[in-house]
Design an enzyme around this catalytic site. Structure first.
Site, PDB file in Angstrom:
ATOM      1  N   TYR A 152       0.809  -1.222   0.000  1.00 61.73           N
ATOM      2  CA  TYR A 152       0.000   0.000   0.000  1.00 61.73           C
ATOM      3  C   TYR A 152       0.844   1.275   0.000  1.00 61.73           C
ATOM      4  CZ  TYR A 152      -3.463  -3.390   1.799  1.00 61.73           C
ATOM      5  OH  TYR A 152      -4.279  -4.474   1.988  1.00 61.73           O
TER       6      TYR A 152
ATOM      7  N   TYR B   2     -14.379  -4.663   2.992  1.00 64.07           N
ATOM      8  CA  TYR B   2     -13.040  -5.125   2.645  1.00 64.07           C
ATOM      9  C   TYR B   2     -12.968  -6.615   2.956  1.00 64.07           C
ATOM     10  CZ  TYR B   2      -8.064  -5.935   2.509  1.00 64.07           C
ATOM     11  OH  TYR B   2      -6.832  -6.447   2.191  1.00 64.07           O
TER      12      TYR B   2
ATOM     13  N   ASP C  74     -17.342 -12.730   7.408  1.00 64.15           N
ATOM     14  CA  ASP C  74     -15.898 -12.579   7.311  1.00 64.15           C
ATOM     15  C   ASP C  74     -15.436 -11.983   8.641  1.00 64.15           C
ATOM     16  OD1 ASP C  74     -13.308 -11.805   6.968  1.00 64.15           O
ATOM     17  OD2 ASP C  74     -13.626 -10.711   5.094  1.00 64.15           O
TER      18      ASP C  74
ATOM     19  N   LYS D 180      -6.190 -13.563  10.624  1.00 65.97           N
ATOM     20  CA  LYS D 180      -5.457 -12.650  11.496  1.00 65.97           C
ATOM     21  C   LYS D 180      -5.110 -13.228  12.879  1.00 65.97           C
ATOM     22  CE  LYS D 180      -6.181  -8.340   9.115  1.00 65.97           C
ATOM     23  NZ  LYS D 180      -7.202  -8.247   8.076  1.00 65.97           N
TER      24      LYS D 180
HETATM   25  C1  LIG Z   1      -7.279  -8.581   6.644  1.00 67.88           C
HETATM   26  C2  LIG Z   1      -8.602  -8.998   6.162  1.00 67.88           C
HETATM   27  C3  LIG Z   1      -8.739  -9.941   5.119  1.00 67.88           C
HETATM   28  C4  LIG Z   1      -7.560 -10.468   4.351  1.00 67.88           C
HETATM   29  O1  LIG Z   1      -6.704 -11.232   5.118  1.00 67.88           O
HETATM   30  P1  LIG Z   1      -5.192 -11.478   4.595  1.00 67.88           P
HETATM   31  O2  LIG Z   1      -4.643 -12.453   5.579  1.00 67.88           O
HETATM   32  O3  LIG Z   1      -4.517 -10.159   4.625  1.00 67.88           O
HETATM   33  O4  LIG Z   1      -5.295 -12.027   3.217  1.00 67.88           O
HETATM   34  C5  LIG Z   1     -10.007 -10.341   4.773  1.00 67.88           C
HETATM   35  N1  LIG Z   1     -11.098  -9.862   5.411  1.00 67.88           N
HETATM   36  C6  LIG Z   1     -11.000  -8.964   6.400  1.00 67.88           C
HETATM   37  C7  LIG Z   1     -12.253  -8.496   7.082  1.00 67.88           C
HETATM   38  C8  LIG Z   1      -9.759  -8.493   6.805  1.00 67.88           C
HETATM   39  O5  LIG Z   1      -9.679  -7.570   7.775  1.00 67.88           O
END
Ligand SMILES: *Cc1c(COP(=O)(O)O)cnc(C)c1O
Length: 399
Positions: free
Chosen positions: A6, A133, A223, A250
């Site tokens: 980024y 996102y 998600d 994460k």
């Molecule tokens: C960080 C994130 C992702 C992507 O995860 P990566 O391990 O960086 O590929 C997907 N969804 C959400 C809500 C996120 O915060």
């Protein structure tokens, strides 16, 4: 040359070089920094945690990795057992991958193929949220809604396959009325939209979404890559409203190694489980179920339970509310707090330009983006450390 994320590499400010990390602190040659970002929200137990280190070291003495194609092993089996017990409802079917983006891709593929396997080939559309996102791979970019991350997709024009709606119940109802027979899933970051600007919304929206998904047979995907493991003040938002597919990443490994899981419920799993080999889920990341990742993830979940992390998170929220109480500034549009997340949204991004260095000089690492100055601290933070993070944010406006 390292190509950093980024960033416009031309004229990029030199990144801080970390030489050690322990507890909630990062160390550079000349500074000790409280990490208010938790390394992109993942390091919930802090750095160099003795128990997490031990979990990896013990497994490393056996083997670091074997593929999951035709093989299995104790770390992946034990983690799966643990998740089955730890996750709400019947989200018992765990598909592993190496990152959150890939795990979301897997969820989207599951939802599409679930209907393909039933002969419902017209369900090609995904309903998603404005400012969503879901990752940086192509389908997750398309599902997301953030020009700042995904403007490259403009090259393709409007997507025929994804509809974005605001977090308003009327918009939700309209979307289901219009598209219900073409939708395979509704995907959301529940309650807290992270990278789209720490936007928070009400649980009533998700309850209504669950009802509409049930009525029209659409799969609901949460998600929780960012929100999972307590960030919103709930263990999972899925504890409040149960999705059909839950994606975690994460913090899954306590921020030690990239790993993620797509956990499907019984109904979704049954949509693949039959005599037809073509109905199998054709996906398999090379490093899925990595033994070191599974070992550290298992220990991370255990610590979360054993050491009552939810009460730590509630304390973080209380302290944050107390410190922010009565604080305002004409340049601040809104202060949002939910669980262990606080965000100061400013009207003009120029207002927070220079904040990172200001915080660095005071012993805090921060990474504001666009109009958002935020903190998502490790849950093991002590009160005085958290107060310092929050005071530093306030001080910036008091200059
Ligand atoms: C960080 C994130 C992702 C992507 O995860 P990566 O391990 O960086 O590929 C997907 N969804 C959400 C809500 C996120 O915060």
């Amino acid at each position: 040359m390292i190509w950093y994320p980024y960033e416009q590499m031309k004229g990029m400010k030199a990144p801080y070089k970390i030489i050690d990390a322990e507890g909630v602190c990062l160390y550079t040659e000349d500074q000790k920094l409280i990490d208010s970002v938790s390394s992109w929200w993942s390091v919930i137990h802090g750095y160099k945690h003795p128990e997490l280190n031990r979990a990896i070291e013990t497994q490393l003495g056996k083997f670091a990795h074997v593929m999951l194609g035709g093989l299995t092993h104790e770390p992946v089996q034990r983690l799966t057992q643990k998740l089955q017990q730890f996750l709400p409802g019947d989200l018992d079917y765990c598909f592993y991958s190496d990152s959150g983006s890939v795990a979301v891709e897997v969820a989207l593929k599951m939802a599409l193929q679930y209907f393909m396997n039933r002969g419902e080939t017209g369900r090609t559309m995904v309903l998603a949220l404005e400012h969503a996102y879901h990752g940086d791979t192509f389908k997750t970019m398309e599902t997301g809604d953030d020009e700042d991350y995904h403007f490259v997709l403009k090259a393709y024009g409007e997507s025929k396959y994804v509809v974005h709606i605001p977090t308003e119940i009327s918009a939700l109802e309209n979307a289901f009325e219009t598209y219900h027979d073409r939708l395979n899933c509704f995907i959301v970051e529940p309650l807290l939209q992270g990278a789209g600007g720490m936007r928070m919304y009400d649980i009533s929206f998700l309850k209504r979404a669950r009802e509409l998904c049930d009525r029209y047979g659409v799969l609901l995907i949460f998600d929780e890559v960012a929100t999972g493991f307590g960030r919103t003040g709930n263990r999972f938002v899925a504890d409040l409203v149960l999705p059909d597919i839950l994606v975690l990443g994460k913090a899954l490994t306590g921020g030690y190694i990239g790993h993620a899981v797509t956990a499907a419920n019984e109904k979704v799993f049954r949509g693949f489980y039959d005599d037809d080999p073509a109905h199998a889920l054709m996906h398999g990341p090379t490093f899925m179920g990595n033994a070191l990742a599974c070992s550290v993830a298992l220990r991370s979940v255990e610590l979360f339970e054993e050491q009552d992390y939810m009460s730590k998170i509630h304390t973080i929220e209380e302290i944050t509310r107390r410190e922010m109480d009565g604080f305002s500034d004409p340049r601040i549009k809104e202060i949002r707090i939910m669980g262990a997340c606080v965000c100061l949204e400013v009207y003009d991004s120029a207002t927070i330009k220079g904040y990172q260095q200001f915080a660095y000089d005071r012993g805090v690492f921060s990474r504001p983006f666009l109009n958002y100055l935020y903190a998502m601290v490790p849950y093991v933070i002590r009160e005085e450390e958290l107060v310092k993070v929050l005071q530093t944010m306030k001080e910036w406006f008091g200059r």
